[in-house]
Motif scaffolding. Sequence first.
Motif, PDB file in Angstrom:
ATOM      1  N   GLN A  15       0.819  -1.218   0.000  1.00  0.00           N
ATOM      2  CA  GLN A  15       0.000   0.000   0.000  1.00  0.00           C
ATOM      3  C   GLN A  15       0.855   1.271   0.000  1.00  0.00           C
ATOM      4  OE1 GLN A  15      -3.350  -0.181  -0.319  1.00  0.00           O
ATOM      5  NE2 GLN A  15      -3.050  -2.413  -0.419  1.00  0.00           N
ATOM      6  N   LEU A  16       2.166   1.118   0.103  1.00  0.00           N
ATOM      7  CA  LEU A  16       3.061   2.268   0.139  1.00  0.00           C
ATOM      8  C   LEU A  16       3.937   2.256  -1.114  1.00  0.00           C
ATOM      9  CD1 LEU A  16       4.135   2.115   3.891  1.00  0.00           C
ATOM     10  CD2 LEU A  16       2.441   3.632   2.874  1.00  0.00           C
ATOM     11  N   GLY A  17       3.830   3.301  -1.912  1.00  0.00           N
ATOM     12  CA  GLY A  17       4.607   3.391  -3.145  1.00  0.00           C
ATOM     13  C   GLY A  17       6.103   3.298  -2.943  1.00  0.00           C
ATOM     14  N   PRO A  18       6.695   4.008  -1.951  1.00  0.00           N
ATOM     15  CA  PRO A  18       8.143   3.907  -1.747  1.00  0.00           C
ATOM     16  C   PRO A  18       8.614   2.475  -1.484  1.00  0.00           C
ATOM     17  CG  PRO A  18       7.294   5.826  -0.603  1.00  0.00           C
ATOM     18  CD  PRO A  18       6.105   5.070  -1.102  1.00  0.00           C
ATOM     19  N   PHE A  19       7.789   1.671  -0.812  1.00  0.00           N
ATOM     20  CA  PHE A  19       8.188   0.281  -0.564  1.00  0.00           C
ATOM     21  C   PHE A  19       8.166  -0.529  -1.855  1.00  0.00           C
ATOM     22  CE2 PHE A  19       7.800   1.148   3.908  1.00  0.00           C
ATOM     23  CZ  PHE A  19       8.593   0.196   4.517  1.00  0.00           C
ATOM     24  N   GLN A  20       7.264  -0.215  -2.757  1.00  0.00           N
ATOM     25  CA  GLN A  20       7.215  -0.935  -4.022  1.00  0.00           C
ATOM     26  C   GLN A  20       8.398  -0.578  -4.921  1.00  0.00           C
ATOM     27  OE1 GLN A  20       3.365  -1.130  -5.993  1.00  0.00           O
ATOM     28  NE2 GLN A  20       2.354  -0.390  -4.132  1.00  0.00           N
ATOM     29  N   ARG A  21       8.872   0.673  -4.818  1.00  0.00           N
ATOM     30  CA  ARG A  21       9.935   1.136  -5.724  1.00  0.00           C
ATOM     31  C   ARG A  21      11.324   1.052  -5.122  1.00  0.00           C
ATOM     32  NH1 ARG A  21       5.824   4.958  -6.546  1.00  0.00           N
ATOM     33  NH2 ARG A  21       6.830   6.420  -5.125  1.00  0.00           N
TER      34      ARG A  21
END
Length: 507
Positions: free
Chosen positions: A487-493
């Motif tokens: 749910q967190l973009g920084p964790f995905q990228r």
Amino acid sequence: MRPTLCTAALATTAALLQPAPTHAATALVLQDQAALRAAARDAAPSQAALWRGEAVEIRGERLDFYQVYDYRRERGGFVRKGQVLPLEGQAADPAALLAALRLVRLQAGAESLGLGLAAAYVQQASAEQMAGPGGVEALDALGSLAERLADRASRSSAAKLDTPQTSTDTQLAAQLDVAARYGLKFQSFEREAGSLQLCYEGEVFRRVLALPASTPEQQARAALALTRLDCQNPAATPSQKLQREQWRADILERVPANGLAPLWRNRVVLRQAAVWGRLAYAQARQADAGPAAQAASARALQALARVQPAELADEDQPLSNDAAMQANAVRWQALPAGSSTMSWSRGKDSLQLRLLPGTEGDQCLVLQSAQAREALLRHCSFGLIQTASFSVNREGTAATLAVQPTESWRELWVLRQTPQGWRLDVLPPVAANPGLGYAEFAGWVPGGQQLLMVREARAEGRYTPRSFEVLDLQSLQVLRRSGDAQQLGPFQRWADAGWKAGSLSLR
């Protein structure tokens, strides 16, 4: 003859397997606060209150009362027949006692009566019966009931120091006294918030493990009871803790995996993960114990990998979380130790972070620049500083290290450059007294302004679920958080590849 059902029988294994001598007619009290009256009438004065599981000697009958003698109180009297169970004839047959024990064992609050029935079985059974399945079942029930009684007492208001007792507390105290009369020993340990944890000492469970007739489930139950994490002396010395954790690991290794139901197999491997994790820390505190600590940490991770999530009962989910937190807290020890000197560049300057021995048995981190002789930062700790966890951001303005101050608690140290110079901040799993949990680095966001981290903890009696967080590096304030990393973009990228491969927070 005095109706002592089980005191000498529980002293040693040899004594336990000897045929019991013949006793006078004995009866077990079936109700709490059964009145021992001066005469065979309900209106007669009550001389004492008897409790479930107590043994009295029957000396006669009058009307609907038994005339009995209580050797502990050294007092005779009359008790209604419906309030006691005479142990004579068919009622004293070991098979009948075992059948009654199976029924009482399922009843919450009837632990002291179950203990009396189990003790009566131990007294009446032959040596062959005690060494067989029936004897093991009786011993298993005896230990389980003692453990359950101790847990009830720990949860009651009597477990709170300086708290007035209630009627429930009085009942528990009386039932614990009944258990003590049958040779069962209990230990108490002071816990958080002024509470007491009462624990059964475990002698009966050790006998269950030693008897060849015990089933895999009985052995698993005994091993789990003997290796409880909340039943240990918090004031033990490091060497005592090392011996204790090694003993617990050995006990769990003796439980056979073949023939064990998935439910119990999961419980055993979860306990193994927790025990090996604590053993890894205890070994790491010893001099030149690096390989042993590394092997123990690896064993904790291997045990956790054997858990079958589909076979976890609802009540075992907290145990699964706790085992994962314990194994995650020590996972860096499963890797070869990093260098005691860590270097990186900050623009034209070269920085060096060194791990040096302190003056009082502690370890100190010293940050120096190639351009200056004086240290930019110095911080000492008695915790285990895991140099293999060292990570620095692309800009060279911040670095992190995993530090384990206790066997089940791992903090994240953040070194960062500020306008006032370099400083070190400690980020705990949760703002509470150290318990069980971890705070770990999860990645850097390019730009040198944000840090990714994860926290999970159980401290001060409260579970704090996993929290994936994006922190501002300048203030270390949480900018965003979620229970799901997706749910967190920084964790995905920007999640660190090493973190994704090794962390148990993504389980």
